[in-house]
Design a protein around this motif. Structure first.
Motif, mmCIF file in Angstrom:
data_model
loop_
_atom_site.group_PDB
_atom_site.id
_atom_site.type_symbol
_atom_site.label_atom_id
_atom_site.label_comp_id
_atom_site.label_asym_id
_atom_site.label_seq_id
_atom_site.Cartn_x
_atom_site.Cartn_y
_atom_site.Cartn_z
ATOM 1 N N GLU A 240 5.853 33.581 33.326
ATOM 2 C CA GLU A 240 6.872 34.628 33.217
ATOM 3 C C GLU A 240 6.229 36.011 33.130
ATOM 4 O OE1 GLU A 240 8.333 30.788 31.479
ATOM 5 O OE2 GLU A 240 6.570 32.054 31.166
ATOM 6 N N PHE A 241 5.188 36.127 32.319
ATOM 7 C CA PHE A 241 4.511 37.414 32.147
ATOM 8 C C PHE A 241 3.810 37.823 33.438
ATOM 9 C CE2 PHE A 241 1.349 40.136 29.676
ATOM 10 C CZ PHE A 241 2.298 41.094 29.347
ATOM 11 N N ALA A 242 3.208 36.860 34.117
ATOM 12 C CA ALA A 242 2.550 37.145 35.392
ATOM 13 C C ALA A 242 3.569 37.610 36.431
ATOM 14 C CB ALA A 242 1.809 35.908 35.886
ATOM 15 N N ALA A 243 4.727 36.958 36.468
ATOM 16 C CA ALA A 243 5.772 37.335 37.424
ATOM 17 C C ALA A 243 6.283 38.741 37.157
ATOM 18 C CB ALA A 243 6.919 36.333 37.359
ATOM 19 N N ALA A 244 6.314 39.144 35.888
ATOM 20 C CA ALA A 244 6.777 40.485 35.545
ATOM 21 C C ALA A 244 5.903 41.557 36.179
ATOM 22 C CB ALA A 244 6.798 40.653 34.027
ATOM 23 N N PHE A 245 4.610 41.252 36.371
ATOM 24 C CA PHE A 245 3.692 42.199 36.995
ATOM 25 C C PHE A 245 3.461 41.906 38.477
ATOM 26 C CE2 PHE A 245 2.593 42.699 32.516
ATOM 27 C CZ PHE A 245 2.503 44.083 32.407
ATOM 28 N N GLY A 246 4.072 40.842 38.978
ATOM 29 C CA GLY A 246 3.936 40.518 40.389
ATOM 30 C C GLY A 246 2.570 39.991 40.766
ATOM 31 N N ILE A 247 1.900 39.308 39.851
ATOM 32 C CA ILE A 247 0.574 38.758 40.126
ATOM 33 C C ILE A 247 0.561 37.273 39.774
ATOM 34 C CG2 ILE A 247 -0.601 40.959 39.739
ATOM 35 C CD1 ILE A 247 -1.365 39.991 36.962
ATOM 36 N N SER A 248 -0.498 36.597 40.179
ATOM 37 C CA SER A 248 -0.609 35.175 39.868
ATOM 38 C C SER A 248 -0.997 34.991 38.405
ATOM 39 C CB SER A 248 -1.667 34.524 40.766
ATOM 40 O OG SER A 248 -2.962 35.008 40.440
ATOM 41 N N GLU A 249 -0.699 33.815 37.886
ATOM 42 C CA GLU A 249 -1.051 33.521 36.497
ATOM 43 C C GLU A 249 -2.567 33.502 36.315
ATOM 44 O OE1 GLU A 249 0.089 30.248 33.026
ATOM 45 O OE2 GLU A 249 0.836 30.010 35.083
ATOM 46 N N LYS A 250 -3.286 33.036 37.331
ATOM 47 C CA LYS A 250 -4.747 33.025 37.271
ATOM 48 C C LYS A 250 -5.286 34.441 37.172
ATOM 49 C CE LYS A 250 -8.819 31.356 39.795
ATOM 50 N NZ LYS A 250 -9.288 30.624 41.011
ATOM 51 N N ARG A 251 -4.712 35.327 37.959
ATOM 52 C CA ARG A 251 -5.129 36.733 37.936
ATOM 53 C C ARG A 251 -4.842 37.365 36.574
ATOM 54 N NH1 ARG A 251 -8.124 40.540 40.861
ATOM 55 N NH2 ARG A 251 -7.331 42.606 40.386
ATOM 56 N N LEU A 252 -3.680 37.070 36.014
ATOM 57 C CA LEU A 252 -3.322 37.595 34.702
ATOM 58 C C LEU A 252 -4.311 37.128 33.642
ATOM 59 C CD1 LEU A 252 -1.349 39.040 32.765
ATOM 60 C CD2 LEU A 252 -0.106 36.877 32.601
ATOM 61 N N ASN A 253 -4.697 35.857 33.691
ATOM 62 C CA ASN A 253 -5.646 35.330 32.715
ATOM 63 C C ASN A 253 -6.989 36.039 32.803
ATOM 64 O OD1 ASN A 253 -3.831 33.483 31.667
ATOM 65 N ND2 ASN A 253 -4.440 31.848 33.067
ATOM 66 N N ARG A 254 -7.415 36.353 34.012
ATOM 67 C CA ARG A 254 -8.686 37.055 34.183
ATOM 68 C C ARG A 254 -8.624 38.458 33.582
ATOM 69 N NH1 ARG A 254 -10.264 35.533 40.470
ATOM 70 N NH2 ARG A 254 -10.900 33.372 40.075
ATOM 71 N N ILE A 255 -7.507 39.141 33.797
ATOM 72 C CA ILE A 255 -7.351 40.484 33.237
ATOM 73 C C ILE A 255 -7.287 40.419 31.715
ATOM 74 C CG2 ILE A 255 -5.791 42.464 33.073
ATOM 75 C CD1 ILE A 255 -5.014 41.941 35.986
ATOM 76 N N ALA A 256 -6.522 39.472 31.191
ATOM 77 C CA ALA A 256 -6.381 39.344 29.740
ATOM 78 C C ALA A 256 -7.707 39.006 29.071
ATOM 79 C CB ALA A 256 -5.334 38.280 29.408
ATOM 80 N N ASN A 257 -8.550 38.246 29.763
ATOM 81 C CA ASN A 257 -9.833 37.830 29.193
ATOM 82 C C ASN A 257 -10.951 38.848 29.391
ATOM 83 O OD1 ASN A 257 -8.814 35.379 28.263
ATOM 84 N ND2 ASN A 257 -9.247 34.333 30.198
ATOM 85 N N ALA A 258 -10.686 39.911 30.162
ATOM 86 C CA ALA A 258 -11.739 40.890 30.445
ATOM 87 C C ALA A 258 -12.169 41.640 29.187
ATOM 88 C CB ALA A 258 -11.264 41.880 31.509
ATOM 89 N N GLN A 259 -11.223 41.870 28.261
ATOM 90 C CA GLN A 259 -11.554 42.576 27.023
ATOM 91 C C GLN A 259 -11.891 41.553 25.940
ATOM 92 O OE1 GLN A 259 -12.950 44.684 24.907
ATOM 93 N NE2 GLN A 259 -11.735 46.288 25.939
ATOM 94 N N ARG A 260 -13.152 41.504 25.539
ATOM 95 C CA ARG A 260 -13.607 40.513 24.562
ATOM 96 C C ARG A 260 -13.535 41.019 23.123
ATOM 97 N NH1 ARG A 260 -17.397 40.091 28.869
ATOM 98 N NH2 ARG A 260 -17.284 38.084 29.951
ATOM 99 N N GLU A 261 -13.341 42.328 22.949
ATOM 100 C CA GLU A 261 -13.278 42.899 21.606
ATOM 101 C C GLU A 261 -11.836 42.925 21.110
ATOM 102 O OE1 GLU A 261 -15.892 43.539 19.867
ATOM 103 O OE2 GLU A 261 -17.345 43.266 21.487
ATOM 104 N N GLN A 262 -11.663 43.279 19.830
ATOM 105 C CA GLN A 262 -10.335 43.365 19.247
ATOM 106 C C GLN A 262 -10.251 44.543 18.286
ATOM 107 O OE1 GLN A 262 -9.421 40.060 16.636
ATOM 108 N NE2 GLN A 262 -11.552 39.818 16.037
#
Length: 281
Positions: A240-262
């Protein structure tokens, strides 16, 4: 909302990737999800719940359960007296039949969060009981050169801040996603952030930024971070979140995982892990 440079730093991806990420979806507020009936997750279960169940679930997510506290004794403590106590002044006055509580030295408190890019301290009523009377929380943040307090939302309180040292920038976004403020700040400047408004603080590349302030709740605030390893972006990942941005779920996971800090994030030019090569959509 936040400018592309800020989002690039927060997500740890290039500005070109941010631009594509934000402009990929051209549909309106309601989008089609391909094969959505094949996916079952926490959010589809949430939608199927009754209204009272949804409310209880949301309260658990943001820790907004009301805490039962005994009725407080009437007090005539002023903000000035409270500040004097907090800052360890010796000349706090005594009320008739009442002696001022012991002082609390914020500088002696260990950071509640600390990494290579800065630290933060928070004090609430569980740490210092006079805060129950004033109804305020207190915080102190130090960001190293170029670092950022990750974009976040205060679900419980308004935040007031005073810049103690250094220069930087404060960005605040309206709840509808448009930019409310993008201002440079320096020592002595005061800022405030309404409840539910996403915002972030960024230290300049010339040196650290330190600021001190108050929140309008004495209870633990539980800020909701939008980006980073412990953020809402991690919790919302799914088709659902990936569809909101018009990208694949795999692509969304890569973007979400790019930032390793918090919480406190490094600048784009720091010695943090290299930006991930996200690849194609």
């Amino acid at each position: 909302g936040f400018d592309h440079t800020t989002l690039s730093t927060a997500l740890n991806v290039s500005t070109a990737e941010v631009r594509t990420f934000l402009t990929r979806q051209s549909s309106g507020p309601i989008v089609h999800i391909s094969d959505s009936h094949h996916h079952t997750n926490i959010w589809t279960e949430f939608v199927s719940q009754q209204p009272h169940q949804k409310l209880a679930h949301l309260k658990r997510i943001v820790n907004l359960e009301e805490e039962v506290t005994p009725k407080e004794e009437e007090s005539t403590w002023s903000l000035r007296k409270f500040l004097c106590t907090l800052l360890h002044r010796k000349d706090v006055v005594k009320r008739v039949n009442h002696e001022a509580p012991s002082s609390y030295n914020l500088n002696n408190r260990n950071p509640d969060f600390k990494n290579n890019y800065g630290w933060s301290k928070t004090v609430d009523e569980s740490d210092y009981s006079p805060l129950q009377r004033s109804g305020n929380g207190v915080y102190l943040v130090n960001l190293s050169q170029g670092s950022m307090m990750a974009p976040h939302v205060n679900p419980r309180a308004i935040e007031y801040g005073v810049v103690l040292k250094g220069t930087g920038r404060i960005q605040i976004v309206y709840p509808n996603g448009t930019l409310a403020m993008n201002a440079r700040v320096r020592e002595g400047d005061v800022f405030w952030v309404p409840r539910y408004f996403p915002f972030c603080q960024i230290a300049s590349s010339n040196g650290p930024l330190e600021f001190f302030g108050f929140t309008t709740s004495a209870r633990r605030n539980h800020p909701q971070f939008l980006v980073g390893r412990n953020s809402l972006m991690q919790s919302l990942r799914g088709p659902e979140f990936a569809a909101a941005f018009g990208i694949s779920e795999k692509r969304l996971n890569r973007i979400a995982n790019a930032q390793r800090e918090q919480v406190i994030l490094p600048s784009s030019s720091s010695d943090s892990p290299m930006r991930m090569n996200i690849g194609s959509y």
